[in-house]
Design a protein around this motif. Structure first.
Motif, PDB file in Angstrom:
ATOM      1  N   UNK A 169       0.835  -1.204   0.000  1.00  0.00           N
ATOM      2  CA  UNK A 169       0.000   0.000   0.000  1.00  0.00           C
ATOM      3  C   UNK A 169       0.865   1.247   0.000  1.00  0.00           C
ATOM      4  N   UNK A 170       1.966   1.214   0.792  1.00  0.00           N
ATOM      5  CA  UNK A 170       2.833   2.381   0.902  1.00  0.00           C
ATOM      6  C   UNK A 170       3.433   2.725  -0.454  1.00  0.00           C
ATOM      7  N   UNK A 171       3.883   1.687  -1.179  1.00  0.00           N
ATOM      8  CA  UNK A 171       4.473   1.895  -2.502  1.00  0.00           C
ATOM      9  C   UNK A 171       3.468   2.537  -3.447  1.00  0.00           C
ATOM     10  N   UNK A 172       2.219   2.052  -3.395  1.00  0.00           N
ATOM     11  CA  UNK A 172       1.171   2.605  -4.250  1.00  0.00           C
ATOM     12  C   UNK A 172       0.870   4.047  -3.876  1.00  0.00           C
ATOM     13  N   UNK A 173       0.795   4.315  -2.577  1.00  0.00           N
ATOM     14  CA  UNK A 173       0.523   5.681  -2.126  1.00  0.00           C
ATOM     15  C   UNK A 173       1.656   6.622  -2.535  1.00  0.00           C
ATOM     16  N   UNK A 174       2.913   6.160  -2.409  1.00  0.00           N
ATOM     17  CA  UNK A 174       4.049   7.001  -2.762  1.00  0.00           C
ATOM     18  C   UNK A 174       4.071   7.301  -4.255  1.00  0.00           C
ATOM     19  N   UNK A 175       3.691   6.356  -5.044  1.00  0.00           N
ATOM     20  CA  UNK A 175       3.618   6.583  -6.477  1.00  0.00           C
ATOM     21  C   UNK A 175       2.654   7.721  -6.784  1.00  0.00           C
ATOM     22  N   UNK A 176       1.541   7.741  -6.084  1.00  0.00           N
ATOM     23  CA  UNK A 176       0.543   8.795  -6.283  1.00  0.00           C
ATOM     24  C   UNK A 176       1.042  10.134  -5.749  1.00  0.00           C
ATOM     25  N   UNK A 177       1.775  10.080  -4.627  1.00  0.00           N
ATOM     26  CA  UNK A 177       2.298  11.314  -4.026  1.00  0.00           C
ATOM     27  C   UNK A 177       3.347  11.960  -4.924  1.00  0.00           C
ATOM     28  N   UNK A 178       4.233  11.128  -5.510  1.00  0.00           N
ATOM     29  CA  UNK A 178       5.356  11.646  -6.280  1.00  0.00           C
ATOM     30  C   UNK A 178       5.019  11.946  -7.738  1.00  0.00           C
ATOM     31  N   UNK A 179       3.965  11.353  -8.246  1.00  0.00           N
ATOM     32  CA  UNK A 179       3.622  11.512  -9.660  1.00  0.00           C
ATOM     33  C   UNK A 179       3.491  12.973 -10.099  1.00  0.00           C
ATOM     34  N   UNK A 180       2.824  13.850  -9.298  1.00  0.00           N
ATOM     35  CA  UNK A 180       2.688  15.247  -9.738  1.00  0.00           C
ATOM     36  C   UNK A 180       4.024  15.987  -9.868  1.00  0.00           C
ATOM     37  N   UNK A 181       5.081  15.468  -9.225  1.00  0.00           N
ATOM     38  CA  UNK A 181       6.379  16.136  -9.291  1.00  0.00           C
ATOM     39  C   UNK A 181       7.046  15.940 -10.652  1.00  0.00           C
ATOM     40  N   UNK A 182       6.645  14.903 -11.367  1.00  0.00           N
ATOM     41  CA  UNK A 182       7.204  14.668 -12.697  1.00  0.00           C
ATOM     42  C   UNK A 182       8.688  14.382 -12.697  1.00  0.00           C
ATOM     43  N   UNK A 183       9.182  13.707 -11.668  1.00  0.00           N
ATOM     44  CA  UNK A 183      10.612  13.405 -11.590  1.00  0.00           C
ATOM     45  C   UNK A 183      11.005  12.396 -12.664  1.00  0.00           C
ATOM     46  N   UNK A 184      12.181  12.590 -13.229  1.00  0.00           N
ATOM     47  CA  UNK A 184      12.676  11.705 -14.285  1.00  0.00           C
ATOM     48  C   UNK A 184      14.101  11.279 -13.954  1.00  0.00           C
ATOM     49  N   UNK A 185      14.328   9.972 -13.882  1.00  0.00           N
ATOM     50  CA  UNK A 185      15.654   9.427 -13.580  1.00  0.00           C
ATOM     51  C   UNK A 185      16.208  10.019 -12.287  1.00  0.00           C
ATOM     52  N   UNK A 186      15.354  10.164 -11.287  1.00  0.00           N
ATOM     53  CA  UNK A 186      15.733  10.869 -10.058  1.00  0.00           C
ATOM     54  C   UNK A 186      16.912  10.232  -9.357  1.00  0.00           C
ATOM     55  N   UNK A 187      16.966   8.892  -9.332  1.00  0.00           N
ATOM     56  CA  UNK A 187      18.043   8.225  -8.609  1.00  0.00           C
ATOM     57  C   UNK A 187      19.394   8.438  -9.287  1.00  0.00           C
TER      58      UNK A 187
END
Length: 284
Positions: free
Chosen positions: A14-32
């Protein structure tokens, strides 16, 4: 109780799914990959100059250990330079650090000459100047706590994997090249080829591309094994974009060509990814 809830959320996905939704609006690309590249040569001095003047010795920003005499590849925290007569200006600080170690054969990027190292450090200062603007925006308007918790839980492992690979490219490129070229007939300027492995991936047009190791981690996490075979093969990893050290105008021209941004959004992606990583680690 809160810790137990987080463990349960991780276990159920659930946490992974929630984080995906939280971070999606940031539009990060190749962040790591970008966060690792942007932070790998930071010192506490530069963190305090560009980002957080109150950052402590225990700052939680791992960096590559440039002293190849020492066994550990990474510093657990960005180290503080106590060199005498060092300069406050970032460019002169970098120049002082390089020239003050130029007789130390086991210091810095292996196989790189002094001009290579100066060009590399100025390139990094350029990255930090851009990221500093995004960092100050975060300080002025802090993100919600779940953004930092999600960013770190999503990317911290992969950032570390990228850093460990960068460390090996800097510290033992000859060994990596030998491993990657088993069964391949050797020839040409191998010294330049070893240096080109690091420069081609992290200073050239493919700076934002995942390393093979980190891409494997992320593709396995998403269950996309096919993508690993298509994008993570040996040919993709061994991009030979450089043919020698900076020794004359011709070789410098190649560096300038390589260091062009791979796309128009590169500096923005770098600045946003690096600044969020540093903010979430330094401001907690």
């Amino acid at each position: 109780m809160r810790k137990l809830q987080l463990i349960l959320l991780y276990a159920t996905g659930v946490f992974s799914q929630q984080c995906s939704e939280v971070l999606e609006p940031l539009g990060l690309k190749d962040a790591e990959a970008l966060a690792a590249h942007g932070s790998h040569s930071l010192t506490l001095n530069m963190i305090q100059y560009f980002f957080n003047p109150k950052a402590a010795v225990d700052n939680g920003i791992p960096t590559v250990n440039l002293n190849r005499c020492e066994m550990h590849d990474l510093h657990e925290n960005a180290p503080y330079s106590t060199m005498k007569n060092s300069f406050d200006n970032p460019a002169f600080f970098a120049l002082d650090n390089i020239l003050s170690n130029m007789d130390h054969e086991e210091y810095g990027i292996m196989n790189a000459n002094t001009l290579d190292r100066i060009a590399h450090d100025l390139h990094m200062i350029h990255m930090w100047e851009g990221a500093a603007l995004y960092y100050q925006a975060l300080v002025t308007a802090p993100p919600k706590p779940d953004i930092c918790s999600c960013f770190l839980s999503t990317y911290l492992e992969a950032i570390k994997a990228n850093l460990e690979f960068i460390a090996k490219e800097i510290r033992i490129p000859n060994q990596l090249s030998a491993q990657n070229n088993k069964g391949v007939k050797k020839g040409g300027n191998e010294r330049a080829h070893y240096l080109g492995e690091y420069l081609g991936i992290y200073l050239g047009r493919y700076i934002g591309v995942y390393t093979l190791e980190s891409r494997t981690i992320n593709e396995k996490r998403s269950g996309n094994e096919t993508a690993i075979k298509k994008k993570g093969g040996a040919d993709d990893h061994k991009l030979d974009l450089y043919s020698g050290n900076i020794v004359d105008e011709k070789s410098w021209a190649k560096w300038k060509e390589m260091m062009q941004d791979p796309d128009s959004q590169y500096m923005e992606n770098m600045g946003r990814s690096l600044s969020l990583y540093l903010y979430c680690q330094l401001e907690k």
